[in-house]
Design a protein around this motif. Structure first.
Motif, mmCIF file in Angstrom:
data_model
loop_
_atom_site.group_PDB
_atom_site.id
_atom_site.type_symbol
_atom_site.label_atom_id
_atom_site.label_comp_id
_atom_site.label_asym_id
_atom_site.label_seq_id
_atom_site.Cartn_x
_atom_site.Cartn_y
_atom_site.Cartn_z
ATOM 1 N N LEU A 1 7.655 6.611 0.286
ATOM 2 C CA LEU A 1 8.784 5.691 0.125
ATOM 3 C C LEU A 1 9.557 5.519 1.431
ATOM 4 C CD1 LEU A 1 10.073 6.680 -3.410
ATOM 5 C CD2 LEU A 1 8.813 4.640 -2.757
ATOM 6 N N ALA A 2 9.657 6.588 2.223
ATOM 7 C CA ALA A 2 10.299 6.479 3.530
ATOM 8 C C ALA A 2 9.491 5.562 4.440
ATOM 9 C CB ALA A 2 10.448 7.855 4.164
ATOM 10 N N LEU A 3 8.170 5.656 4.364
ATOM 11 C CA LEU A 3 7.305 4.759 5.138
ATOM 12 C C LEU A 3 7.502 3.315 4.701
ATOM 13 C CD1 LEU A 3 4.967 4.321 7.149
ATOM 14 C CD2 LEU A 3 3.412 4.682 5.212
ATOM 15 N N ARG A 4 7.617 3.087 3.396
ATOM 16 C CA ARG A 4 7.817 1.725 2.889
ATOM 17 C C ARG A 4 9.133 1.137 3.383
ATOM 18 N NH1 ARG A 4 10.362 -0.966 -1.176
ATOM 19 N NH2 ARG A 4 11.359 0.929 -1.878
ATOM 20 N N VAL A 5 10.189 1.938 3.372
ATOM 21 C CA VAL A 5 11.484 1.461 3.860
ATOM 22 C C VAL A 5 11.413 1.168 5.352
ATOM 23 C CG1 VAL A 5 13.880 2.141 4.250
ATOM 24 C CG2 VAL A 5 12.816 2.557 2.040
ATOM 25 N N ALA A 6 10.771 2.049 6.104
ATOM 26 C CA ALA A 6 10.639 1.837 7.552
ATOM 27 C C ALA A 6 9.838 0.570 7.854
ATOM 28 C CB ALA A 6 9.980 3.046 8.202
ATOM 29 N N LEU A 7 8.767 0.334 7.106
ATOM 30 C CA LEU A 7 7.982 -0.882 7.312
ATOM 31 C C LEU A 7 8.782 -2.134 6.956
ATOM 32 C CD1 LEU A 7 4.515 0.235 5.903
ATOM 33 C CD2 LEU A 7 5.064 -0.302 8.284
ATOM 34 N N SER A 8 9.568 -2.069 5.892
ATOM 35 C CA SER A 8 10.376 -3.220 5.484
ATOM 36 C C SER A 8 11.439 -3.553 6.532
ATOM 37 C CB SER A 8 11.050 -2.941 4.146
ATOM 38 O OG SER A 8 10.098 -2.739 3.140
ATOM 39 N N VAL A 9 12.110 -2.540 7.041
ATOM 40 C CA VAL A 9 13.132 -2.761 8.071
ATOM 41 C C VAL A 9 12.496 -3.295 9.343
ATOM 42 C CG1 VAL A 9 14.798 -1.574 9.551
ATOM 43 C CG2 VAL A 9 14.751 -1.105 7.107
ATOM 44 N N THR A 10 11.340 -2.737 9.715
ATOM 45 C CA THR A 10 10.640 -3.203 10.909
ATOM 46 C C THR A 10 10.215 -4.661 10.760
ATOM 47 O OG1 THR A 10 9.837 -0.967 11.306
ATOM 48 C CG2 THR A 10 8.694 -2.747 12.433
ATOM 49 N N LEU A 11 9.712 -5.032 9.588
ATOM 50 C CA LEU A 11 9.326 -6.424 9.357
ATOM 51 C C LEU A 11 10.532 -7.346 9.456
ATOM 52 C CD1 LEU A 11 7.235 -8.554 8.569
ATOM 53 C CD2 LEU A 11 7.718 -7.999 6.177
ATOM 54 N N PHE A 12 11.645 -6.945 8.869
ATOM 55 C CA PHE A 12 12.861 -7.758 8.931
ATOM 56 C C PHE A 12 13.315 -7.945 10.378
ATOM 57 C CE2 PHE A 12 17.531 -8.108 8.825
ATOM 58 C CZ PHE A 12 17.645 -9.282 8.112
ATOM 59 N N VAL B 1 0.835 -1.205 0.000
ATOM 60 C CA VAL B 1 0.000 0.000 0.000
ATOM 61 C C VAL B 1 0.870 1.256 0.000
ATOM 62 C CG1 VAL B 1 -1.630 1.337 1.403
ATOM 63 C CG2 VAL B 1 -2.021 -1.099 1.015
ATOM 64 N N ALA B 2 1.953 1.260 0.773
ATOM 65 C CA ALA B 2 2.851 2.414 0.788
ATOM 66 C C ALA B 2 3.500 2.610 -0.581
ATOM 67 C CB ALA B 2 3.918 2.240 1.870
ATOM 68 N N LEU B 3 3.825 1.516 -1.251
ATOM 69 C CA LEU B 3 4.390 1.619 -2.597
ATOM 70 C C LEU B 3 3.361 2.172 -3.576
ATOM 71 C CD1 LEU B 3 6.861 1.087 -4.352
ATOM 72 C CD2 LEU B 3 5.998 -1.225 -4.726
#
Length: 71
Positions: A41-52, A14-16
Motif C-alpha cells: 500500500l505504501a508503494l501504491r501511494v508513492a506511485l500515485s503521488v509520483t504520477l500526479f 498491480v500494487a493494489l
C-alpha cells in the motif's frame, strides 16, 4: 506520454492487487503476520503521488495540454 501514464496506472493496480493478496494470505495457518500489505500500500501511494507530480511537471513543460470544454 500515454505509454508512461498507462504503465504507471498499471503499476498502481498491480500494487493494489499485491496488497489484497497479502491481506488474504498473511496470518493463515498460525503463520505470523508480515508487513507485505503495508509495503504494497505504501508503494501504491508513492506511485500515485509520483504520477500526479509527473503530470503536473509535464503540463509545466508543455508536453501535455488541457483540451477543456468549449464555453
Amino acid at each position: 506520454m500515454n505509454i508512461i501514464i498507462t504503465f504507471a496506472l498499471l503499476a498502481i493496480v498491480v500494487a493494489l492487487a499485491m496488497a489484497g493478496r497479502a491481506l488474504l494470505k498473511d496470518g493463515r495457518d498460525g503463520a505470523p503476520k508480515s508487513n507485505r500489505m503495508l509495503h504494497a500500500l505504501a508503494l501504491r501511494v508513492a506511485l500515485s503521488v509520483t504520477l500526479f507530480l509527473f503530470i503536473l511537471f509535464s503540463y509545466k513543460m508543455g508536453w501535455i495540454h488541457p483540451t477543456g470544454i468549449p464555453i
